[in-house]
Design an enzyme around this catalytic site. Structure first.
Site, PDB file in Angstrom:
ATOM      1  N   ASP A 113       8.678  -2.045  -2.559  1.00  0.00           N
ATOM      2  CA  ASP A 113       9.213  -2.978  -3.881  1.00  0.00           C
ATOM      3  C   ASP A 113       8.405  -2.681  -5.139  1.00  0.00           C
ATOM      4  O   ASP A 113       7.371  -2.200  -5.178  1.00  0.00           O
ATOM      5  CB  ASP A 113       8.768  -4.465  -3.384  1.00  0.00           C
ATOM      6  CG  ASP A 113       9.649  -4.999  -2.214  1.00  0.00           C
ATOM      7  OD1 ASP A 113      10.465  -4.344  -1.724  1.00  0.00           O
ATOM      8  OD2 ASP A 113       9.014  -5.783  -1.551  1.00  0.00           O
TER       9      ASP A 113
HETATM   10  N1  URA Z   1       6.987  -5.092   2.868  1.00  0.00           N
HETATM   11  C1  URA Z   1       7.692  -5.736   1.742  1.00  0.00           C
HETATM   12  O1  URA Z   1       7.701  -6.879   1.755  1.00  0.00           O
HETATM   13  N2  URA Z   1       7.594  -4.898   0.417  1.00  0.00           N
HETATM   14  C2  URA Z   1       7.049  -3.653   0.342  1.00  0.00           C
HETATM   15  O2  URA Z   1       7.092  -3.331  -0.598  1.00  0.00           O
HETATM   16  C3  URA Z   1       6.842  -3.181   1.710  1.00  0.00           C
HETATM   17  C4  URA Z   1       6.908  -3.860   2.758  1.00  0.00           C
END
Ligand code: URA
Length: 249
Positions: free
Chosen positions: A107
């Site tokens: 993310d």
């Molecule tokens: N899980 C999440 O919620 N975000 C990420 O970036 C990676 C794994």
């Protein structure tokens, strides 16, 4: 396979400058190919076999590139984006030119280990849940965590939220610090659904306030890499990703 291409293209791919700049290098007689001064920037060379020098510096073409990055917060995991900065913008043009892509997605507000590779098979191995490549994250959440949470993660959580529903595979939660306001934990998941870790904690009533990926399979983030820094992976590190999943929960 013989990688035949124009000399100016090869020089630009290897970071010697723009097409115009590398043509100037050739014109100045500073480039040698297989022992002879190159006169024509458009000459065909074999990227893997021709011996190319700029001044007295030998250039090395590798057909496949693998990068380990400590992805910083605030940057998108995408090949490109019209408005926002992506992880590929942190790399020199050589890498997109050689077909490198992020293997999986973090993310925008997540930091940590990201592999960027031109090897599609390796990327698939990292991403596909069929290969059982576990991902380890450090998470900080907005309240206390307890043994009940460890058991719930280990059993496999049922996720049902605005983004949809899924049964998360059993995951290992290791609580590192607990306080009424904030807790820290390491979590190992075997799949990479959209917002996977955040949604798993949310299903336990906790919001993730900080997330960092520490490990992909047997490969750990180099602690010397600060957020935003990257380097090419060593052969040993690549082999760690190519091997079968070493351990199971
Ligand atoms: N899980 C999440 O919620 N975000 C990420 O970036 C990676 C794994």
């Amino acid at each position: 396979m013989a990688q035949r291409m124009r000399l100016d293209k090869l020089l630009a791919m290897l970071g010697e400058g723009t097409r115009t700049q590398v043509r100037d290098l050739v014109r100045a007689g500073r480039v040698r190919v297989d022992g002879a001064v190159a006169r024509d920037a458009g000459m065909q060379v074999n990227a893997e076999e021709s011996q190319v020098f700029v001044d007295s510096r030998a250039l090395h073409y590798k057909p496949v590139r693998h990068v380990m990055m400590n992805k910083p917060q605030g940057v998108l995991t995408a090949a490109r984006d019209k408005r926002q900065k992506t992880v590929m913008d942190l790399l020199p043009p050589l890498y997109p030119a050689m077909g490198c892509m992020p293997a999986g997605r973090l993310d925008k507000d997540t930091e940590g280990l990201l592999v960027i590779t031109s090897d599609g098979q390796l990327a698939h191995r990292i991403i596909s849940p069929r290969h059982d490549v576990g991902k380890v994250y450090l998470a900080r959440v907005d309240g206390p965590l307890a043994e009940e949470d460890v058991r719930a993660f280990a059993k496999g959580l049922s996720i049902s939220d605005a983004d949809g529903e899924f049964e998360a595979r059993p995951a290992r939660l290791e609580i590192l610090n607990v306080s009424p306001q904030e807790s820290e934990a390491r979590v190992r998941v075997m799949e990479g659904k959209y917002h996977q870790v955040k949604r798993m904690f949310a299903s336990r009533g906790r919001q993730v306030v900080y997330l960092k990926r520490l490990q992909i399979g047997a490969l750990s983030l180099d602690p010397a890499l600060l957020p935003g820094q990257w380097r090419e992976m060593t052969d040993e590190e690549i082999a760690l990703l190519e091997q079968d999943a070493p351990q199971q929960d």
